[in-house]
Design an enzyme around this catalytic site. Structure first.
Site, PDB file in Angstrom:
ATOM      1  N   GLY A 127       0.770  -1.155  -0.117  1.00  0.00           N
ATOM      2  CA  GLY A 127       0.220   0.129  -0.222  1.00  0.00           C
ATOM      3  C   GLY A 127       0.379   1.355   0.348  1.00  0.00           C
ATOM      4  N   SER A 129       1.811   3.333  -3.233  1.00  0.00           N
ATOM      5  CA  SER A 129       0.285   4.193  -3.973  1.00  0.00           C
ATOM      6  C   SER A 129      -0.742   5.063  -4.074  1.00  0.00           C
ATOM      7  CB  SER A 129       0.449   3.783  -5.593  1.00  0.00           C
ATOM      8  OG  SER A 129       2.300   3.774  -6.371  1.00  0.00           O
ATOM      9  N   GLU A 244      12.137  -3.625  -4.424  1.00  0.00           N
ATOM     10  CA  GLU A 244      11.683  -3.841  -5.139  1.00  0.00           C
ATOM     11  C   GLU A 244      12.199  -4.209  -7.328  1.00  0.00           C
ATOM     12  OE1 GLU A 244       8.199  -1.383  -5.097  1.00  0.00           O
ATOM     13  OE2 GLU A 244       7.428  -1.948  -6.866  1.00  0.00           O
ATOM     14  N   GLU A 385      10.926   6.862 -16.630  1.00  0.00           N
ATOM     15  CA  GLU A 385      10.631   8.461 -17.151  1.00  0.00           C
ATOM     16  C   GLU A 385      12.001   8.815 -15.156  1.00  0.00           C
ATOM     17  OE1 GLU A 385       8.453   7.469 -17.948  1.00  0.00           O
ATOM     18  OE2 GLU A 385       8.251   7.877 -19.487  1.00  0.00           O
TER      19      GLU A 385
HETATM   20  C1  LIG Z   1       0.287  -3.015 -13.281  1.00  0.00           C
HETATM   21  C2  LIG Z   1       0.898  -1.861 -11.956  1.00  0.00           C
HETATM   22  C3  LIG Z   1       0.990  -2.415 -10.647  1.00  0.00           C
HETATM   23  C4  LIG Z   1       1.066  -1.567  -9.469  1.00  0.00           C
HETATM   24  N1  LIG Z   1       1.704  -2.669  -8.005  1.00  0.00           N
HETATM   25  C5  LIG Z   1       1.451  -1.178  -7.621  1.00  0.00           C
HETATM   26  C6  LIG Z   1       1.136  -2.163  -5.656  1.00  0.00           C
HETATM   27  O1  LIG Z   1       0.826  -3.494  -6.093  1.00  0.00           O
HETATM   28  N2  LIG Z   1       1.128  -0.954  -4.877  1.00  0.00           N
HETATM   29  C7  LIG Z   1       2.315   0.377  -4.786  1.00  0.00           C
HETATM   30  O2  LIG Z   1       2.309   0.826  -4.045  1.00  0.00           O
HETATM   31  N3  LIG Z   1       2.099   0.994  -5.993  1.00  0.00           N
HETATM   32  C8  LIG Z   1       1.804   0.234  -7.044  1.00  0.00           C
HETATM   33  N4  LIG Z   1       2.146   0.617  -8.345  1.00  0.00           N
HETATM   34  C9  LIG Z   1       1.534   2.288  -8.454  1.00  0.00           C
HETATM   35  C10 LIG Z   1       3.066   2.574  -9.121  1.00  0.00           C
HETATM   36  O3  LIG Z   1       4.240   3.054  -8.851  1.00  0.00           O
HETATM   37  C11 LIG Z   1       2.802   3.667  -9.713  1.00  0.00           C
HETATM   38  O4  LIG Z   1       2.322   4.026 -11.327  1.00  0.00           O
HETATM   39  C12 LIG Z   1       3.588   4.535 -10.396  1.00  0.00           C
HETATM   40  O5  LIG Z   1       4.744   4.946  -8.933  1.00  0.00           O
HETATM   41  C13 LIG Z   1       3.452   6.095 -11.214  1.00  0.00           C
HETATM   42  O6  LIG Z   1       2.818   6.629 -10.654  1.00  0.00           O
HETATM   43  P1  LIG Z   1       1.008   7.135 -11.608  1.00  0.00           P
HETATM   44  O7  LIG Z   1       0.660   5.860 -11.916  1.00  0.00           O
HETATM   45  O8  LIG Z   1       0.594   8.086  -9.922  1.00  0.00           O
HETATM   46  O9  LIG Z   1       1.906   8.358 -11.937  1.00  0.00           O
HETATM   47  P2  LIG Z   1       2.286   9.401 -12.080  1.00  0.00           P
HETATM   48  O10 LIG Z   1       3.306   9.412 -10.984  1.00  0.00           O
HETATM   49  O11 LIG Z   1       1.076  10.485 -12.366  1.00  0.00           O
HETATM   50  O12 LIG Z   1       2.908  10.196 -13.485  1.00  0.00           O
HETATM   51  C14 LIG Z   1       2.505  10.165 -14.339  1.00  0.00           C
HETATM   52  C15 LIG Z   1       3.745  10.027 -16.062  1.00  0.00           C
HETATM   53  O13 LIG Z   1       4.567  11.558 -15.718  1.00  0.00           O
HETATM   54  C16 LIG Z   1       5.316  10.810 -15.739  1.00  0.00           C
HETATM   55  N5  LIG Z   1       6.517  11.056 -14.443  1.00  0.00           N
HETATM   56  C17 LIG Z   1       5.906  11.954 -13.771  1.00  0.00           C
HETATM   57  N6  LIG Z   1       6.890  12.610 -12.757  1.00  0.00           N
HETATM   58  C18 LIG Z   1       7.966  12.832 -13.926  1.00  0.00           C
HETATM   59  C19 LIG Z   1       9.208  13.588 -14.063  1.00  0.00           C
HETATM   60  N7  LIG Z   1       9.663  13.571 -12.480  1.00  0.00           N
HETATM   61  N8  LIG Z   1       9.551  13.989 -14.386  1.00  0.00           N
HETATM   62  C20 LIG Z   1       9.138  12.749 -15.427  1.00  0.00           C
HETATM   63  N9  LIG Z   1       7.787  12.291 -15.920  1.00  0.00           N
HETATM   64  C21 LIG Z   1       7.553  12.412 -14.745  1.00  0.00           C
HETATM   65  C22 LIG Z   1       5.809   9.929 -15.174  1.00  0.00           C
HETATM   66  O14 LIG Z   1       6.614   9.162 -16.086  1.00  0.00           O
HETATM   67  C23 LIG Z   1       4.388   8.867 -16.281  1.00  0.00           C
HETATM   68  O15 LIG Z   1       4.929   8.853 -17.487  1.00  0.00           O
HETATM   69  C24 LIG Z   1       1.651  -0.273  -9.581  1.00  0.00           C
HETATM   70  C25 LIG Z   1       1.864   0.116 -11.033  1.00  0.00           C
HETATM   71  C26 LIG Z   1       0.959  -0.624 -11.763  1.00  0.00           C
HETATM   72  C27 LIG Z   1       0.390   0.153 -13.488  1.00  0.00           C
END
Ligand SMILES: Cc1cc2nc3c(=O)[nH]c(=O)nc-3n(C[C@H](O)[C@H](O)[C@H](O)COP(=O)(O)OP(=O)(O)OC[C@H]3O[C@@H](n4cnc5c(N)ncnc54)[C@H](O)[C@@H]3O)c2cc1C
Length: 398
Positions: A127, A129, A244, A385
């Protein structure tokens, strides 16, 4: 630096292969190799087989039940398992929480939780994100407010992988708001059966239910379930992320997927010849194979550096980017190889014992689903990224 395995390491590989030959159930290997659905029981079965052998928690010190392997042995084990079609070890308890408890947990927490991870009594999920707190994880808002011997937790986690299978969740929660955002985070262990927790499925592009949203409404968590000190959770969270990202290049997965792609390209014909003989397709396979060989070498270089006492820095980020790009390219080529056969999505065809009409070669049933599923690889564990930002900071000093 020597990138060849020593005689002892080759002997270890032989031991791993003999074990896989003897103990990896053919039914599981065939499901994994053909991209079929794995059930909770399938994953638990492989977990139990590895535990019985003492090879489950290969990142843990011997005193807690680890096998005491070197970095090279772990690399050999993980890659041979992937090539043989073993289910991946569900990482949340064994590879993520375990090392955090070993380093930061109290003696009582270690004694209680670690054996339960090993014997499968607990299935953990992660837990971290939240909506609005992914890449910028420290912005998380799920709040834990102290009330006597409990914390009362309110908020939401998202993308929780296999949360619908889990009976426990480790959470980053906000315990202070009047400080720098990284300094007000704590690390809590929560029983998923506590009143006030609701798990809702997220169905992804490939039609799968793998991830979830988890909602917390006035969830009471005993203070004894706090790991380490209150408001120091960010340190533990970052430590967990280094685990991880172990074996992040996933060389074994790509080797197995490439072999499958080559087999498929022999079965499909274009203009009366196997697709594998089409010059353009063959060139794309060759390119990804060369990229994979290069990445393997880089991976071995990093492991050799670690074995020599070094700490991987920007190299982990490079391996994450290249490893995930290669896996995505292979799944993209497989989907292309299947052509129109990859279009109809027959969900039942991914289940064990499907007796309906086969649509195209064996590889077709999961080609599109895996292509879509693999989009996640460049997002989780720190998006690609974000990895590029890390590389630019560490190497270019930007
Ligand atoms: C299939 C799947 C399983 C997952 N499982 C888990 C889980 O079990 N537990 C958990 O806690 N999380 C989990 N996650 C979450 C995962 O860690 C996040 O999706 C990831 O950290 C990206 O965060 P976000 O989705 O909020 O995207 P955002 O952070 O909103 O990013 C959106 C886009 O903007 C880009 N971006 C953001 N900030 C920057 C920056 N500073 N510079 C350049 N580009 C940037 C990103 O690369 C991305 O392309 C999972 C995600 C997926 C897709």
């Amino acid at each position: 630096m020597d990138l060849k395995f020593t005689a002892e390491e080759e002997a270890f590989r032989g031991e791993v292969l003999a074990f896989l030959n003897e103990r990896l159930p053919q039914r599981l290997a065939s499901k994994v190799s053909n991209g079929r659905h794995l059930t909770r029981e399938d994953m638990a079965q492989w977990h139990a087989i590895l535990h019985e052998k003492g090879w489950l928690a290969n990142h843990w010190p011997r005193e807690y039940g680890g096998p005491g392997w070197t970095a090279v042995q772990k690399f050999i084990f993980e890659n041979e398992c992937a090539i043989a079609g073993a289910p991946r070890i569900v990482p949340f308890g064994v590879n993520m929480l375990g090392p955090v408890l070993i380093k930061y947990g109290s003696e009582a927490q270690k004694r209680y939780w670690l054996p339960r991870i090993l014997d499968g009594s607990d299935w953990w999920c992660q837990g971290y994100s939240e909506p609005g707190a992914g890449s910028d994880l420290a912005s998380l808002r799920t709040a834990a407010v102290r009330d006597g011997g409990h914390y009362v937790v309110n908020g939401q986690k998202t993308w929780t992988t296999l949360g619908h299978y889990a009976n426990r969740i480790f959470c980053l929660v906000r315990t202070a708001t009047d400080v720098r955002k990284q300094e007000g985070i704590s690390f809590l262990l929560i029983d998923m059966n506590t009143p006030g927790i609701e798990v809702r499925p997220i169905v992804t592009l490939d039609g799968e239910h793998e991830v979830n949203e988890v909602f917390f409404t006035d969830v009471r968590v005993p203070v004894a379930n706090l790991v380490g000190e209150e408001n120091r959770g960010w340190t533990y969270a970052k430590y967990l992320l280094t685990y991880e990202r172990t074996n992040i290049a996933g060389v074994g997965f790509s080797v197995a997927a490439l072999a499958r792609l080559k087999r498929a390209a022999q079965k499909i014909t274009r203009n009366g010849k196997p697709l594998a003989e089409d010059p353009q397709f063959a060139a794309r396979i060759a390119k990804v194979e060369i990229d994979l060989e290069n990445m393997k070498t880089t991976n071995l270089r990093v492991i050799a550096a670690v074995a020599g006492g070094g700490v991987p820095g920007a190299e982990s980020s490079m391996l994450k980017i290249r490893g995930t790009e290669i896996r995505q390219e292979i799944s993209s080529l497989l989907r292309r190889a299947m052509g129109p056969y990859a279009a109809p999505f027959v969900e039942e065809a991914l289940e064990e014992g499907y007796a309906g009409d086969a649509i195209g070669p064996d590889e077709a049933a999961s080609a599109a689903a895996q292509y879509f599923n693999n989009r996640k690889l460049s997002i989780f564990g720190g998006s690609n990224e974000i990895q590029k930002n890390i590389i630019s900071k560490m190497i270019l000093g930007l």
